[in-house]
Design a protein around this motif. Structure first.
Motif, PDB file in Angstrom:
ATOM      1  N   GLY A 153     -46.275 -26.696   1.817  1.00 30.23           N
ATOM      2  CA  GLY A 153     -46.371 -27.990   1.143  1.00 30.23           C
ATOM      3  C   GLY A 153     -47.802 -28.435   0.928  1.00 30.23           C
ATOM      4  O   GLY A 153     -48.094 -29.628   0.942  1.00 30.23           O
ATOM      5  N   GLY A 154     -48.716 -27.494   0.793  1.00 29.01           N
ATOM      6  CA  GLY A 154     -50.126 -27.801   0.576  1.00 29.01           C
ATOM      7  C   GLY A 154     -50.929 -28.070   1.836  1.00 29.01           C
ATOM      8  O   GLY A 154     -52.145 -28.182   1.785  1.00 29.01           O
ATOM      9  N   ALA A 155     -50.258 -28.174   2.999  1.00 29.20           N
ATOM     10  CA  ALA A 155     -50.967 -28.445   4.263  1.00 29.20           C
ATOM     11  C   ALA A 155     -51.157 -27.144   5.038  1.00 29.20           C
ATOM     12  O   ALA A 155     -50.217 -26.351   5.179  1.00 29.20           O
ATOM     13  N   ARG A 156     -52.349 -26.956   5.538  1.00 28.44           N
ATOM     14  CA  ARG A 156     -52.670 -25.755   6.321  1.00 28.44           C
ATOM     15  C   ARG A 156     -51.912 -25.771   7.638  1.00 28.44           C
ATOM     16  O   ARG A 156     -51.800 -26.803   8.290  1.00 28.44           O
ATOM     17  N   VAL A 157     -51.351 -24.621   8.027  1.00 28.80           N
ATOM     18  CA  VAL A 157     -50.606 -24.535   9.286  1.00 28.80           C
ATOM     19  C   VAL A 157     -51.490 -23.938  10.379  1.00 28.80           C
ATOM     20  O   VAL A 157     -52.402 -23.148  10.103  1.00 28.80           O
ATOM     21  N   ALA A 158     -51.215 -24.320  11.614  1.00 26.61           N
ATOM     22  CA  ALA A 158     -52.003 -23.871  12.766  1.00 26.61           C
ATOM     23  C   ALA A 158     -51.966 -22.350  12.881  1.00 26.61           C
ATOM     24  O   ALA A 158     -50.919 -21.724  12.713  1.00 26.61           O
ATOM     25  N   GLU A 159     -53.121 -21.794  13.157  1.00 24.38           N
ATOM     26  CA  GLU A 159     -53.300 -20.355  13.375  1.00 24.38           C
ATOM     27  C   GLU A 159     -52.858 -19.507  12.199  1.00 24.38           C
ATOM     28  O   GLU A 159     -52.648 -18.305  12.332  1.00 24.38           O
ATOM     29  N   ASP A 160     -52.681 -20.126  11.035  1.00 25.83           N
ATOM     30  CA  ASP A 160     -52.271 -19.421   9.816  1.00 25.83           C
ATOM     31  C   ASP A 160     -51.020 -18.570  10.040  1.00 25.83           C
ATOM     32  O   ASP A 160     -50.904 -17.452   9.530  1.00 25.83           O
ATOM     33  N   VAL A 219     -44.884 -10.228  12.310  1.00 23.95           N
ATOM     34  CA  VAL A 219     -43.774 -11.064  12.743  1.00 23.95           C
ATOM     35  C   VAL A 219     -43.924 -11.138  14.254  1.00 23.95           C
ATOM     36  O   VAL A 219     -43.760 -10.129  14.954  1.00 23.95           O
ATOM     37  N   HIS A 220     -44.303 -12.310  14.747  1.00 27.73           N
ATOM     38  CA  HIS A 220     -44.503 -12.530  16.180  1.00 27.73           C
ATOM     39  C   HIS A 220     -43.373 -13.406  16.706  1.00 27.73           C
ATOM     40  O   HIS A 220     -43.009 -14.393  16.069  1.00 27.73           O
ATOM     41  N   VAL A 260     -40.054 -17.628  15.870  1.00 21.50           N
ATOM     42  CA  VAL A 260     -40.406 -16.443  15.082  1.00 21.50           C
ATOM     43  C   VAL A 260     -41.463 -16.873  14.079  1.00 21.50           C
ATOM     44  O   VAL A 260     -41.225 -17.758  13.252  1.00 21.50           O
ATOM     45  N   MET A 261     -42.651 -16.264  14.167  1.00 16.87           N
ATOM     46  CA  MET A 261     -43.809 -16.646  13.358  1.00 16.87           C
ATOM     47  C   MET A 261     -44.203 -15.491  12.423  1.00 16.87           C
ATOM     48  O   MET A 261     -44.091 -14.322  12.798  1.00 16.87           O
ATOM     49  N   VAL A 294     -46.703 -19.084  10.069  1.00 13.80           N
ATOM     50  CA  VAL A 294     -45.607 -19.955   9.663  1.00 13.80           C
ATOM     51  C   VAL A 294     -44.378 -19.671  10.520  1.00 13.80           C
ATOM     52  O   VAL A 294     -43.994 -18.508  10.688  1.00 13.80           O
ATOM     53  N   THR A 295     -43.764 -20.711  11.042  1.00 12.59           N
ATOM     54  CA  THR A 295     -42.515 -20.548  11.785  1.00 12.59           C
ATOM     55  C   THR A 295     -41.374 -20.376  10.799  1.00 12.59           C
ATOM     56  O   THR A 295     -41.180 -21.218   9.923  1.00 12.59           O
TER      57      THR A 295
END
Length: 160
Positions: free
Chosen positions: A140-147, A70-71, A122-123, A149-150
């Motif tokens: 939603g099936g789309a890859r998120v940046a830097e793996d 948790v970043h 918060v990621m 999630v916010t």
């Protein structure tokens, strides 16, 4: 002999209401781990504790015991404080999770006393503790940046 007694000073601050927000997340890490929902404080004070909780569900039997981070990051994406750990405080490793079971996983981190007031993201992400490789994260099936999630935004303030 001498007996020494510690002297404590108790300072009472007014209670602030819990400002937690429960948010459905709907993220998937790898092919078999879902972050269903997240709970997080919307406000925190520099020098105090920040709390968050994640709700996980394994879509299938997990073969590894990965760590979760948790970043809390600033507007430029720099991590200003974090908490990395094995989920559920190592009480139930991921490899023992039952498919479909919902698990609530708490996180606590100290907000640096010198952190500037402002809005921070918060990621959350999942990674192999040996190699450091992150599980691919999708929403939603789309890859998120830097793996990562916010899950929330937190407003940091200074103690009055």
């Amino acid at each position: 002999g001498q007996i020494r007694l510690p002297l404590y000073r108790i300072t009472q601050h007014p209670l602030r209401p819990i400002d937690a927000v429960t948010t459905p997340v709907g993220a998937r890490f790898g092919t078999d781990l879902d972050l269903v929902a997240a709970w997080s404080r919307r406000e925190a004070v520099a020098g105090d504790l920040f709390h968050a909780a994640l709700v996980w569900r394994a879509a299938a039997r997990l073969s590894s015991d990965d760590k979760v981070f948790v970043h809390v990051v600033d507007a430029g994406g720099k991590v200003v404080f974090q908490r990395d750990k094995l989920p559920l405080n190592e009480l139930k490793p991921m490899s023992r999770w039952v498919a479909g079971e919902l698990l609530r996983d708490p996180y606590t981190a100290l907000v640096p006393a010198d952190l500037a007031p402002g809005s921070y993201r918060v990621m959350v992400g999942v990674y192999d503790p040996v190699t450091g490789a992150r599980r691919p994260a999708t929403v939603g099936g789309a890859r998120v940046a830097e793996d990562a999630v916010t899950i929330a935004t937190v407003q940091i303030s200074r103690r009055p």
